[in-house]
Design an enzyme around this catalytic site. Sequence first.
Site, PDB file in Angstrom:
ATOM      1  N   ASN A 259       5.209  -8.268  16.017  1.00  0.00           N
ATOM      2  CA  ASN A 259       5.901  -7.063  16.473  1.00  0.00           C
ATOM      3  C   ASN A 259       5.011  -6.407  17.535  1.00  0.00           C
ATOM      4  OD1 ASN A 259       7.144  -4.624  16.840  1.00  0.00           O
ATOM      5  ND2 ASN A 259       6.800  -3.882  14.746  1.00  0.00           N
TER       6      ASN A 259
ATOM      7  N   LYS B 194       5.588  -3.899  19.366  1.00  0.00           N
ATOM      8  CA  LYS B 194       5.750  -2.437  19.459  1.00  0.00           C
ATOM      9  C   LYS B 194       5.840  -2.018  20.938  1.00  0.00           C
ATOM     10  CE  LYS B 194       3.557  -2.114  14.989  1.00  0.00           C
ATOM     11  NZ  LYS B 194       2.760  -1.369  14.013  1.00  0.00           N
TER      12      LYS B 194
ATOM     13  N   GLU C 185       5.945  -3.755   4.188  1.00  0.00           N
ATOM     14  CA  GLU C 185       4.848  -3.207   4.980  1.00  0.00           C
ATOM     15  C   GLU C 185       4.417  -1.861   4.388  1.00  0.00           C
ATOM     16  OE1 GLU C 185       4.933  -5.003   9.242  1.00  0.00           O
ATOM     17  OE2 GLU C 185       6.103  -3.168   9.236  1.00  0.00           O
TER      18      GLU C 185
ATOM     19  N   GLY D  23      -1.735  -0.604  10.959  1.00  0.00           N
ATOM     20  CA  GLY D  23      -2.575  -0.123  12.055  1.00  0.00           C
ATOM     21  C   GLY D  23      -3.827   0.603  11.584  1.00  0.00           C
TER      22      GLY D  23
HETATM   23  O1  LIG Z   1       3.656  -2.612  11.690  1.00  0.00           O
HETATM   24  C1  LIG Z   1       3.239  -3.757  11.646  1.00  0.00           C
HETATM   25  C2  LIG Z   1       4.115  -4.873  12.009  1.00  0.00           C
HETATM   26  O2  LIG Z   1       5.432  -4.472  12.116  1.00  0.00           O
HETATM   27  C3  LIG Z   1       1.842  -4.049  11.262  1.00  0.00           C
HETATM   28  O3  LIG Z   1       0.998  -3.535  12.227  1.00  0.00           O
HETATM   29  P1  LIG Z   1      -0.574  -3.893  12.190  1.00  0.00           P
HETATM   30  O4  LIG Z   1      -0.672  -5.382  11.997  1.00  0.00           O
HETATM   31  O5  LIG Z   1      -1.095  -3.431  13.511  1.00  0.00           O
HETATM   32  O6  LIG Z   1      -1.137  -3.148  11.019  1.00  0.00           O
END
Ligand SMILES: O=C(CO)COP(=O)(O)O
Length: 250
Positions: free
Chosen positions: A9, A11, A167, A173
Amino acid sequence: MRKKIVAGNWKMHKNAEQTEELLSELIAKIPAQTTAQVIVAPTFVNLQAAVAKLKNTTIGVSAQNVHQAEGGAFTGEISADMLTSIGVNTVILGHSERRAIFHESDALIASKVDTALKHDMTVIFCFGEELKDRQSGNHFNIVENQLRDGLFHISKESWANVVLAYEPVWAIGTGETASPEQAQEMHEFIREVVRKAFGADIADEVSILYGGSVKPDNAKEIFGKPDVDGGLIGGAALKADDFLAIVTAI
Ligand SMILES: O=C(CO)COP(=O)(O)O
């Protein structure tokens, strides 16, 4: 046999040139055969280029969101028809950032799920508890309610087009990942919730991904758990070497 999946992802990262660069590196370095189905989710404006670039590769493309309406006066939004018309047939829904920052309710997510499924899209349905829920011991309830309120209205047949992505918000993050045992405990619970509502066939077949600070150095342990079928990767999906190390950790 349920599928192993590793999805990145992206983002709101990577402009057009950076998207092109990362995809080129992934194409060049991905092993000819991977155990996992590999998916990347660049931002909307780069989806069409990604589809073109990844044609004839094993890497799939997903959108990060879709609007629930078929079309109309919704300035700034993107419809399912627009996505499928450019060859994007997968969409991430219910991500905690959409829930928290963009105030997406379970009911709204449920209607987005309906629209995506109506267009034969695969839905990567995200859900997970916040830190306060885990601290108060309410995490199993929260997760069950998110599933019931956002997803469980679908038909049995629709499950063929659904991937679950657990998640925990506190792990996204933050660099703090759920332990492999915490992930397994929750994934096993999720599968049980699905089993009770839809039966063993569907529960055994649905892929349940873990997301939240998955990195090359913790992926193998997390993916080694029996109910973890792969990962939804944020930060570590933005570097080809890290992402592919995670892909090959399955
Ligand atoms: O939100 C996430 C994937 O959709 C996970 O993010 P991170 O791997 O940066 O923690």
